[in-house]
Scaffold this active site. Structure first.
Site, mmCIF file in Angstrom:
data_model
loop_
_atom_site.group_PDB
_atom_site.id
_atom_site.type_symbol
_atom_site.label_atom_id
_atom_site.label_comp_id
_atom_site.label_asym_id
_atom_site.label_seq_id
_atom_site.Cartn_x
_atom_site.Cartn_y
_atom_site.Cartn_z
ATOM 1 C CB CYS A 1 -7.479 -3.790 -5.692
ATOM 2 S SG CYS A 1 -9.013 -4.683 -5.923
ATOM 3 C CE1 TYR B 1 -3.984 -2.128 0.469
ATOM 4 C CE2 TYR B 1 -2.620 -3.304 2.048
ATOM 5 C CZ TYR B 1 -3.754 -3.228 1.268
ATOM 6 O OH TYR B 1 -4.650 -4.269 1.280
#
Length: 188
Positions: free
Chosen positions: A143, A105
Site C-alpha cells: 500500500c 488511488y
C-alpha cells in the site's frame, strides 16, 4: 474471524520498531508494527517456535527486503482477513504494482474493476484510500506504493506512518535519498 497464528517478529531499520507478521498454515495473513492491533483478530498470539520453516522463510524475505536485497516477496498469502471489494483492490495491487513503481488511488480503483463506472472517480479513489488504510498485509501487499495524484497521499499511523512510506519509497528508488538517509544503497 478468529484463527490460530504464529507471529514472526522482524527487526526493521525504521523508527517505528519491528514488524510483526502473522503466519497461518496457508501463508502470511497479517502484518503490523509490533504495537498494531492484529492480536485482536487472532486466537493465538504466540511467537513461532524455533525452527519453524515458514517463519524462517518469512523472516528471511522481509529482512532481505529491508536490506535492499529483495524486490519481490515469494511468500504465500492467506487472504482470509480480507473480503469483497477490499480483497479485489488489494489483490490487484499485489499483482500489478511492482517494486519501484507507484499507482495513484484513482488508477488503482479503475484497474481493480471493483467500482461501478457510475461511481465518481474521486469517490472511488477515496474508497481505495480507506482500503489501503485497512490493509492487513501492509508490507507484502504494498500500500506504500499507492500515492495521491498530487503527491504522496497518506499512510496509516499519522506522521510516523508517512515517514515509513517515505522510507519504503526511498528504499525502492521511487524517491531520491535525502542527506539523512539511513537505509541501504538505493538505485540512482
Amino acid at each position: 474471524m478468529e484463527i490460530e497464528v504464529h507471529w514472526v517478529e522482524i527487526p526493521t531499520p525504521l523508527l517505528t520498531g519491528p514488524v510483526r507478521l502473522a503466519v497461518t498454515d496457508r501463508g502470511v495473513v497479517g502484518a503490523s508494527f509490533a504495537d498494531g492491533d492484529m492480536l485482536q483478530r487472532a486466537r493465538s498470539g504466540e511467537l513461532a517456535p524455533e525452527g519453524d520453516e515458514r517463519a524462517a522463510r518469512v523472516a528471511a524475505h522481509v529482512g532481505e527486503y529491508f536490506a535492499g536485497r529483495r524486490r519481490a516477496f515469494e511468500l504465500p498469502l492467506d487472504w482470509r482477513w480480507t473480503d469483497g471489494v477490499q480483497r479485489q483492490v488489494l489483490q490487484t495491487l499485489e499483482r500489478t504494482v511492482a517494486y519501484g513503481d507507484t499507482v495513484t488511488y484513482g488508477q488503482l480503483a479503475a484497474r481493480s474493476g471493483a467500482f461501478e463506472q457510475e461511481v465518481e472517480q474521486h469517490l472511488a479513489a477515496r474508497a481505495v484510500g480507506q482500503i489501503m488504510g485497512s490493509n492487513p498485509l501492509f508490507l507484502l501487499v504494498p500500500c506504500h506504493r499507492v500515492v495521491a495524484a498530487d503527491g504522496l497521499g497518506g499512510f496509516g499511523g499519522g506522521e510516523a506512518g508517512m515517514a515509513v512510506k517515505r522510507w519504503l519509497l526511498t528504499l525502492e528508488g521511487v524517491l531520491p535519498p535525502t542527506l539523512d538517509w539511513d537505509g541501504p544503497d538505493v538505485p540512482a
